[in-house]
Design a protein around this motif. Structure first.
Motif, mmCIF file in Angstrom:
data_model
loop_
_atom_site.group_PDB
_atom_site.id
_atom_site.type_symbol
_atom_site.label_atom_id
_atom_site.label_comp_id
_atom_site.label_asym_id
_atom_site.label_seq_id
_atom_site.Cartn_x
_atom_site.Cartn_y
_atom_site.Cartn_z
ATOM 1 N N ASP A 150 39.788 43.360 38.562
ATOM 2 C CA ASP A 150 39.499 42.105 39.250
ATOM 3 C C ASP A 150 37.993 41.875 39.138
ATOM 4 O O ASP A 150 37.202 42.572 39.763
ATOM 5 C CB ASP A 150 39.936 42.200 40.707
ATOM 6 C CG ASP A 150 39.712 40.926 41.491
ATOM 7 O OD1 ASP A 150 39.079 39.981 40.956
ATOM 8 O OD2 ASP A 150 40.155 40.872 42.653
ATOM 9 N N MET A 151 37.591 40.909 38.333
ATOM 10 C CA MET A 151 36.177 40.697 38.047
ATOM 11 C C MET A 151 35.406 40.101 39.218
ATOM 12 O O MET A 151 34.203 39.919 39.138
ATOM 13 C CB MET A 151 36.020 39.831 36.795
ATOM 14 C CG MET A 151 36.611 40.467 35.543
ATOM 15 S SD MET A 151 36.056 42.160 35.235
ATOM 16 C CE MET A 151 34.417 41.843 34.629
ATOM 17 N N ARG A 152 36.081 39.831 40.320
ATOM 18 C CA ARG A 152 35.391 39.384 41.529
ATOM 19 C C ARG A 152 34.830 40.568 42.316
ATOM 20 O O ARG A 152 34.128 40.375 43.290
ATOM 21 C CB ARG A 152 36.354 38.589 42.416
ATOM 22 C CG ARG A 152 36.840 37.305 41.741
ATOM 23 C CD ARG A 152 37.905 36.660 42.551
ATOM 24 N NE ARG A 152 39.097 37.522 42.534
ATOM 25 C CZ ARG A 152 40.228 37.249 43.156
ATOM 26 N NH1 ARG A 152 40.349 36.145 43.859
ATOM 27 N NH2 ARG A 152 41.258 38.064 43.087
ATOM 28 N N LYS A 153 35.122 41.770 41.873
ATOM 29 C CA LYS A 153 34.639 42.967 42.553
ATOM 30 C C LYS A 153 33.124 43.076 42.424
ATOM 31 O O LYS A 153 32.520 42.576 41.486
ATOM 32 C CB LYS A 153 35.279 44.231 41.961
ATOM 33 C CG LYS A 153 36.777 44.265 42.057
ATOM 34 C CD LYS A 153 37.214 44.458 43.481
ATOM 35 C CE LYS A 153 38.732 44.608 43.545
ATOM 36 N NZ LYS A 153 39.224 44.627 44.888
ATOM 37 N N SER A 154 32.526 43.779 43.358
ATOM 38 C CA SER A 154 31.074 43.963 43.345
ATOM 39 C C SER A 154 30.670 45.047 42.349
ATOM 40 O O SER A 154 31.504 45.813 41.859
ATOM 41 C CB SER A 154 30.586 44.352 44.736
ATOM 42 O OG SER A 154 31.029 45.663 45.058
ATOM 43 N N SER A 155 29.399 45.116 42.077
ATOM 44 C CA SER A 155 28.891 46.169 41.179
ATOM 45 C C SER A 155 29.125 47.546 41.785
ATOM 46 O O SER A 155 29.289 48.524 41.062
ATOM 47 C CB SER A 155 27.411 45.950 40.880
ATOM 48 O OG SER A 155 26.663 45.941 42.075
#
Length: 53
Positions: A18-23
């Motif tokens: 899920d590319m909305r995840k944080s670094s």
């Protein structure tokens, strides 16, 4: 700025992320699941479910 070249090691995470995840979450994947050091200078590649990112 960073540069990609042949002297670096590249690692592709084999699952969709899920590319909305944080670094912080992505670094957790690198350390926990990929068993790599995020400060190693290696390049970690993540893709989404549709393979568009």
């Amino acid at each position: 700025m960073f540069h990609l070249h042949g002297n670096l090691k590249y690692f592709l995470y084999p699952g969709a992320v899920d590319m909305r995840k944080s670094s912080y979450t992505l670094s957790g994947i690198v350390t926990s699941l990929m068993k790599r050091d995020v400060q190693s200078g290696e390049v970690f590649i993540f893709v989404n479910k549709r393979l568009t990112v």
